[in-house]
Design an enzyme around this catalytic site. Structure first.
Site, PDB file in Angstrom:
ATOM      1  N   ARG A 121       0.852  -1.188   0.000  1.00 31.28           N
ATOM      2  CA  ARG A 121       0.000   0.000   0.000  1.00 31.28           C
ATOM      3  C   ARG A 121       0.890   1.241   0.000  1.00 31.28           C
ATOM      4  O   ARG A 121       2.003   1.209   0.541  1.00 31.28           O
ATOM      5  CB  ARG A 121      -0.908   0.023   1.244  1.00 31.28           C
ATOM      6  CG  ARG A 121      -2.077  -0.954   1.187  1.00 31.28           C
ATOM      7  CD  ARG A 121      -3.118  -0.552   0.144  1.00 31.28           C
ATOM      8  NE  ARG A 121      -4.277  -1.434   0.143  1.00 31.28           N
ATOM      9  CZ  ARG A 121      -4.485  -2.414  -0.734  1.00 31.28           C
ATOM     10  NH1 ARG A 121      -3.591  -2.676  -1.675  1.00 31.28           N
ATOM     11  NH2 ARG A 121      -5.594  -3.150  -0.681  1.00 31.28           N
ATOM     12  N   HIS A 169      -1.779   0.742  -9.793  1.00 29.95           N
ATOM     13  CA  HIS A 169      -2.443  -0.225  -8.901  1.00 29.95           C
ATOM     14  C   HIS A 169      -3.041  -1.389  -9.713  1.00 29.95           C
ATOM     15  O   HIS A 169      -4.253  -1.668  -9.627  1.00 29.95           O
ATOM     16  CB  HIS A 169      -3.510   0.441  -8.031  1.00 29.95           C
ATOM     17  CG  HIS A 169      -3.821  -0.372  -6.798  1.00 29.95           C
ATOM     18  ND1 HIS A 169      -4.180   0.187  -5.596  1.00 29.95           N
ATOM     19  CD2 HIS A 169      -3.813  -1.717  -6.586  1.00 29.95           C
ATOM     20  CE1 HIS A 169      -4.397  -0.771  -4.702  1.00 29.95           C
ATOM     21  NE2 HIS A 169      -4.190  -1.956  -5.290  1.00 29.95           N
TER      22      HIS A 169
END
Ligand code: NDP
Length: 307
Positions: free
Chosen positions: A222, A270
């Site tokens: 993350r 992502h």
């Protein structure tokens, strides 16, 4: 017949179709009014109040492996188990992305491309995988699989996790006290930790300073694991030669962020391991049917530890 509410912001039709096919003995709905008495919810990042409206909710199935958004939002009523996404499709996708990026740096592909465009024929000195020190942070469903594959290729591989692991060919280090040793002199550092209060901002300046000079940071965990300023400073100082980033503090990454145009930063939006509905639905269905037959629910998040 128990009801499943599909509360997703995209791909809803595909999920409805696949869930109805996989679980024909359940009623699968997406409409908020019809979902009011659902026992199960399939969610990504639900809008505020949506889950609280489900009066008979028993289980929340996350379509994501990382569940920090669900925990931080407080949207899941206390006592309702959250099942995170553990799915072979996710693991295969992550393995591909990490191997692609790791091998590209291990074999200097980007540097050779630059030299090609400059008309320069200049070998950089190739090393064998066995002589390349790689550390994987996180040794769970994704990190464990990645570490095993890297070791199989021959990389000198360490993993760091909360509890010790046994992965063939991999040195396992566990717990906070072992982190400096796990990272020391790593030439490639791969982050596959979940985002929790204990792991947020973990990749800061003191930690990056432990890496070998000219190391490569690969982050698919993350964005909030990484202190952005520390990454930029490490690129400037030469501690890092590259940062390969799939995840960011804010997504999409704001156009003003220095990562966009930094020559040492290599970004993907992502996409390292997107959830594929086909494999994810199979994982949910197997878990749910097992649970309804009396088995324990699998992959339940522990709120106290944050993953
Ligand atoms: P798991 O829960 O299976 O594994 C998490 C690993 O991290 C475990 O090995 C765990 O240790 C370790 N860990 C957690 N907290 C700590 C800590 N404080 N100190 C040391 N080790 C810790 O998760 P997954 O492998 O399925 O997924 C990992 C993360 O990958 C997700 O949470 C998500 O953030 C990210 N992800 C990114 C995607 C992308 O496309 N970029 C897609 C999917 C996931 P232990 O084994 O001892 O419990």
């Amino acid at each position: 017949m128990k009801k499943i509410a599909v509360l997703l912001r995209s791909n809803t039709e595909e999920w409805l179709h696949l869930l109805r096919t996989a679980l024909p003995q359940h009623i699968v709905v997406a409409d908020a009014a019809e979902a009011a008495d659902a026992a199960y919810a399939v969610v990504g990042k639900p809008a505020p109040g949506v889950l609280a409206a489900l009066q008979e909710l028993q289980i929340v199935f996350s379509v994501n492996a990382g569940v920090e958004a669900l925990l931080e939002s407080g949207e899941v009523p206390a006592g309702i188990p959250i099942v995170r996404m553990v799915d072979d499709g996710l693991a295969e996708g992550m393995l591909e992305w990490v191997l692609a990026t790791t091998l590209a740096w291990h074999r200097n592909l980007f540097a050779y491309r630059d030299r090609q465009l400059q008309g320069v024929w200049a070998p950089l000195g190739e090393v064998l995988a066995r002589d390349r020190r790689v550390t994987v942070l996180g040794a769970g469903h994704l990190g464990g699989r990645v570490a095993a594959a890297l070791a199989q290729i021959g990389f000198n591989t360490r993993v760091w996790s909360r509890t010790p692991k046994q992965i063939p060919g991999v040195v396992s280090l566990a717990g906070d006290a072992a982190l400096p040793g796990a990272i020391q002199d790593a030439e490639i550092l791969i982050n596959l930790l979940p985002l929790t209060p204990a792991t947020e901002n973990l990749l800061d300046a003191p930690l990056l300073a432990r890496l070998a000079p000219n190391a490569v940071l690969i982050n698919a965990g993350r964005g909030r694991h990484v202190v952005d300023r520390a990454v930029l400073d490490s690129l400037e100082s030469g501690r890092l030669r590259a940062a390969v980033l799939d995840v960011f503090r804010e997504e999409p990454l704001p156009q003003t962020h220095p990562f966009w145009r930094h020559p040492g930063v290599y970004m993907t939006p992502h996409v390292a391991a997107p959830t594929h509905a086909s494999t994810a639905v199979a994982a949910i269905a197997e878990n749910l049917l097992g649970f309804e037959s009396g088995a324990s629910l699998r992959h339940v998040v522990e709120p106290a530890r944050g993953y």
